[in-house]
Scaffold this motif. Sequence first.
Motif, PDB file in Angstrom:
ATOM      1  N   ARG A  60      -6.571  -4.687  -7.952  1.00 36.83           N
ATOM      2  CA  ARG A  60      -7.623  -4.179  -7.075  1.00 36.83           C
ATOM      3  C   ARG A  60      -7.727  -2.663  -7.190  1.00 36.83           C
ATOM      4  O   ARG A  60      -6.747  -1.961  -7.027  1.00 36.83           O
ATOM      5  CB  ARG A  60      -7.282  -4.553  -5.626  1.00 36.83           C
ATOM      6  CG  ARG A  60      -8.371  -4.208  -4.638  1.00 36.83           C
ATOM      7  CD  ARG A  60      -7.868  -4.262  -3.198  1.00 36.83           C
ATOM      8  NE  ARG A  60      -7.205  -3.033  -2.830  1.00 36.83           N
ATOM      9  CZ  ARG A  60      -6.746  -2.740  -1.619  1.00 36.83           C
ATOM     10  NH1 ARG A  60      -6.871  -3.622  -0.640  1.00 36.83           N
ATOM     11  NH2 ARG A  60      -6.159  -1.595  -1.356  1.00 36.83           N
TER      12      ARG A  60
ATOM     13  N   TYR B 209      -4.884 -10.259   4.036  1.00 37.39           N
ATOM     14  CA  TYR B 209      -4.440  -8.907   4.374  1.00 37.39           C
ATOM     15  C   TYR B 209      -2.991  -8.964   4.850  1.00 37.39           C
ATOM     16  O   TYR B 209      -2.582  -9.913   5.519  1.00 37.39           O
ATOM     17  CB  TYR B 209      -5.363  -8.327   5.446  1.00 37.39           C
ATOM     18  CG  TYR B 209      -5.078  -6.885   5.712  1.00 37.39           C
ATOM     19  CD1 TYR B 209      -5.205  -5.940   4.697  1.00 37.39           C
ATOM     20  CD2 TYR B 209      -4.668  -6.456   6.963  1.00 37.39           C
ATOM     21  CE1 TYR B 209      -4.922  -4.616   4.922  1.00 37.39           C
ATOM     22  CE2 TYR B 209      -4.389  -5.128   7.193  1.00 37.39           C
ATOM     23  CZ  TYR B 209      -4.517  -4.213   6.167  1.00 37.39           C
ATOM     24  OH  TYR B 209      -4.231  -2.903   6.394  1.00 37.39           O
TER      25      TYR B 209
ATOM     26  N   GLY C  77      -5.352   2.890  -5.232  1.00 37.63           N
ATOM     27  CA  GLY C  77      -4.633   1.758  -4.647  1.00 37.63           C
ATOM     28  C   GLY C  77      -5.038   1.578  -3.190  1.00 37.63           C
ATOM     29  O   GLY C  77      -6.022   0.901  -2.882  1.00 37.63           O
ATOM     30  N   GLN C  78      -4.275   2.222  -2.312  1.00 34.69           N
ATOM     31  CA  GLN C  78      -4.517   2.087  -0.863  1.00 34.69           C
ATOM     32  C   GLN C  78      -5.972   2.434  -0.518  1.00 34.69           C
ATOM     33  O   GLN C  78      -6.521   3.413  -1.035  1.00 34.69           O
ATOM     34  CB  GLN C  78      -3.578   3.054  -0.143  1.00 34.69           C
ATOM     35  CG  GLN C  78      -3.462   2.812   1.340  1.00 34.69           C
ATOM     36  CD  GLN C  78      -2.411   3.736   1.963  1.00 34.69           C
ATOM     37  OE1 GLN C  78      -2.148   4.830   1.460  1.00 34.69           O
ATOM     38  NE2 GLN C  78      -1.822   3.283   3.047  1.00 34.69           N
ATOM     39  N   GLY C  79      -6.560   1.647   0.389  1.00 36.19           N
ATOM     40  CA  GLY C  79      -7.969   1.829   0.714  1.00 36.19           C
ATOM     41  C   GLY C  79      -8.218   2.911   1.749  1.00 36.19           C
ATOM     42  O   GLY C  79      -8.189   2.643   2.932  1.00 36.19           O
TER      43      GLY C  79
ATOM     44  N   PHE D 159       0.837  -1.207   0.000  1.00 41.33           N
ATOM     45  CA  PHE D 159       0.000   0.000   0.000  1.00 41.33           C
ATOM     46  C   PHE D 159       0.869   1.252   0.000  1.00 41.33           C
ATOM     47  O   PHE D 159       0.627   2.220  -0.720  1.00 41.33           O
ATOM     48  CB  PHE D 159      -0.942  -0.006   1.205  1.00 41.33           C
ATOM     49  CG  PHE D 159      -1.704  -1.296   1.318  1.00 41.33           C
ATOM     50  CD1 PHE D 159      -2.603  -1.663   0.334  1.00 41.33           C
ATOM     51  CD2 PHE D 159      -1.495  -2.164   2.380  1.00 41.33           C
ATOM     52  CE1 PHE D 159      -3.291  -2.862   0.407  1.00 41.33           C
ATOM     53  CE2 PHE D 159      -2.168  -3.367   2.467  1.00 41.33           C
ATOM     54  CZ  PHE D 159      -3.075  -3.715   1.477  1.00 41.33           C
TER      55      PHE D 159
ATOM     56  N   ASN E  74     -11.100  -8.490   1.914  1.00 37.66           N
ATOM     57  CA  ASN E  74     -10.198  -7.598   1.176  1.00 37.66           C
ATOM     58  C   ASN E  74      -9.072  -8.457   0.629  1.00 37.66           C
ATOM     59  O   ASN E  74      -8.429  -9.160   1.407  1.00 37.66           O
ATOM     60  CB  ASN E  74      -9.650  -6.536   2.148  1.00 37.66           C
ATOM     61  CG  ASN E  74      -8.589  -5.643   1.544  1.00 37.66           C
ATOM     62  OD1 ASN E  74      -8.360  -5.646   0.345  1.00 37.66           O
ATOM     63  ND2 ASN E  74      -7.919  -4.875   2.405  1.00 37.66           N
TER      64      ASN E  74
ATOM     65  N   TYR F 139     -15.104  -4.377   7.424  1.00 35.03           N
ATOM     66  CA  TYR F 139     -16.050  -3.859   6.415  1.00 35.03           C
ATOM     67  C   TYR F 139     -17.485  -4.315   6.710  1.00 35.03           C
ATOM     68  O   TYR F 139     -18.302  -4.431   5.791  1.00 35.03           O
ATOM     69  CB  TYR F 139     -15.619  -4.303   5.006  1.00 35.03           C
ATOM     70  CG  TYR F 139     -14.238  -3.797   4.644  1.00 35.03           C
ATOM     71  CD1 TYR F 139     -14.020  -2.459   4.330  1.00 35.03           C
ATOM     72  CD2 TYR F 139     -13.130  -4.645   4.662  1.00 35.03           C
ATOM     73  CE1 TYR F 139     -12.746  -1.980   4.046  1.00 35.03           C
ATOM     74  CE2 TYR F 139     -11.858  -4.182   4.368  1.00 35.03           C
ATOM     75  CZ  TYR F 139     -11.668  -2.847   4.056  1.00 35.03           C
ATOM     76  OH  TYR F 139     -10.406  -2.379   3.778  1.00 35.03           O
TER      77      TYR F 139
ATOM     78  N   PHE G  28     -13.586  -2.263  -2.358  1.00 36.09           N
ATOM     79  CA  PHE G  28     -12.746  -2.669  -3.488  1.00 36.09           C
ATOM     80  C   PHE G  28     -13.505  -3.398  -4.597  1.00 36.09           C
ATOM     81  O   PHE G  28     -14.526  -4.056  -4.363  1.00 36.09           O
ATOM     82  CB  PHE G  28     -11.617  -3.572  -2.984  1.00 36.09           C
ATOM     83  CG  PHE G  28     -10.851  -2.946  -1.838  1.00 36.09           C
ATOM     84  CD1 PHE G  28     -10.103  -1.795  -2.040  1.00 36.09           C
ATOM     85  CD2 PHE G  28     -10.916  -3.488  -0.559  1.00 36.09           C
ATOM     86  CE1 PHE G  28      -9.413  -1.199  -0.989  1.00 36.09           C
ATOM     87  CE2 PHE G  28     -10.231  -2.900   0.502  1.00 36.09           C
ATOM     88  CZ  PHE G  28      -9.478  -1.756   0.291  1.00 36.09           C
TER      89      PHE G  28
ATOM     90  N   LYS H 272     -13.172   2.333   9.029  1.00 32.61           N
ATOM     91  CA  LYS H 272     -14.011   1.967   7.878  1.00 32.61           C
ATOM     92  C   LYS H 272     -15.453   2.422   8.093  1.00 32.61           C
ATOM     93  O   LYS H 272     -16.104   2.886   7.174  1.00 32.61           O
ATOM     94  CB  LYS H 272     -14.025   0.454   7.673  1.00 32.61           C
ATOM     95  CG  LYS H 272     -12.676  -0.212   7.756  1.00 32.61           C
ATOM     96  CD  LYS H 272     -11.745   0.232   6.666  1.00 32.61           C
ATOM     97  CE  LYS H 272     -10.407  -0.455   6.867  1.00 32.61           C
ATOM     98  NZ  LYS H 272      -9.363   0.073   6.049  1.00 32.61           N
TER      99      LYS H 272
HETATM  100  N1  GLN Z   1      -6.421  -1.649   4.393  1.00 31.36           N
HETATM  101  C1  GLN Z   1      -5.965  -0.734   3.415  1.00 31.36           C
HETATM  102  C2  GLN Z   1      -6.005  -1.425   2.064  1.00 31.36           C
HETATM  103  O1  GLN Z   1      -6.215  -2.593   1.971  1.00 31.36           O
HETATM  104  C3  GLN Z   1      -4.570  -0.211   3.625  1.00 31.36           C
HETATM  105  C4  GLN Z   1      -4.090  -0.044   4.997  1.00 31.36           C
HETATM  106  C5  GLN Z   1      -2.618   0.146   5.021  1.00 31.36           C
HETATM  107  O2  GLN Z   1      -2.087   0.920   4.239  1.00 31.36           O
HETATM  108  N2  GLN Z   1      -1.943  -0.585   5.859  1.00 31.36           N
HETATM  109  O3  GLN Z   1      -5.786  -0.756   1.110  1.00 31.36           O
END
Ligand code: GLN
Length: 387
Positions: free
Chosen positions: A363, A121, A32-34, A16, A170, A201, A317, A232
Amino acid sequence: MKTGNRILSGYGTTVFEVFSRLAAEHGSINLGQGFPDDRGPPEVLDEAIRALRDDSNQYPSMMGTPALRQALAAHAQRFYGLDVDWQREVMVTSGATEALAACLLGLIEPGDEVVLFEPLYDSYLPIILLAGGIPRLVTLRPPAWSFSRDDLAAAFSPKTKLVLINDPLNPAAKVFSADELALIAEFVLACDAYAICDEVYEHIVFDGRRHIPLMTLPGMRERCLKIGSAGKTFSLTGWKVGYITAAPALLQPVAKAHQFLTFTTPPNLQSAVAFGLGLETGYFTGLAAAMQAKRDRLGAGLERAGLTVLPSAGSYFIIADYGATGFEGDDVAFCRAITIEAGVTAIPVSAFYAGSGSSRCVRFCFCKRDDMLDEASSRLARHFSRR
Ligand code: GLN
Ligand code: PMP
């Protein structure tokens, strides 16, 4: 020079961070990053400001402020019909990341086996390895991300201490079905194991689906540790307020780990999250509806650009297969190429696999402003029409 910890030295910087930096370097739209670019509910922000100014700013209880723990118990009752004792069964953590680390470090003994589903994750495996756990992976592949009884039978054994599930998942955007959860519960019971349930989520599920915590299944109340994240639920990912709900016998060892990790979490943010958890149910359904509309918007845009979009049942995502674009490289090369050449950033799905990753899937994160989603889609369409 002596080296640092060997397990951690084996890991690079998280995917990320790597792609957020690349996006910043090239001024690309970062899908990209969530993290949402919404500012979060204004009344929750106001409560944080009020609490910062008017209330104590000293260490709160290591278990979390009474107001937040009570709000979490009420939330569990309101959404899942769970009866939770706020004094003995709830603990506040500094984000779900810390909750996960506290659960894994608090429960795993060296040699214990831990069942995991990949894609996974990024923080799960390193912490399990640091704790001396032995990962047993169940590999899910696109587009169905399904698993069978045989897959679970190959991963679970009498040595299984716990299973870690992420639902909604995720990056796959999969929501586990009632049958899949029942099958997992069957193995947890048969192996006398526990389940850590990463449900960050929980309020972001689509198309009329209902999130079902594994904890609500028969026999699971005493065996599950349910993890949530205010980041979230309130679009405030930088706050890092997370929480664990579990039976006292499970929560106690986890609290021992938490007291040596962060010990506690800023009190004003806890007050604001307590306030937020008490918002009308319309807030929570509104969040899911808003995210669903963004999913549809970006999904349609990606399809127009020539990508093949997979179903997204929940989370921030959506996964896209770039096979039809004619791009020949792997998913990491694809994400680098679209960042640099098209000005749009995504995350390679292979980064979520411990072994060999899935092919041609990336993603995209859609919790962004509509104009950003539209611009990203147009940039990709322009880029691929030139190829
Ligand atoms: N959970 C977020 C993602 O999947 C990122 C979190 C992080 O940067 N550690 O994008
Ligand atoms: N689990 C999953 C599946 C996630 O996607 C994330 C984060 N983005 C986390 C845990 C971490 O949540 P937090 O930011 O609350 O630490």
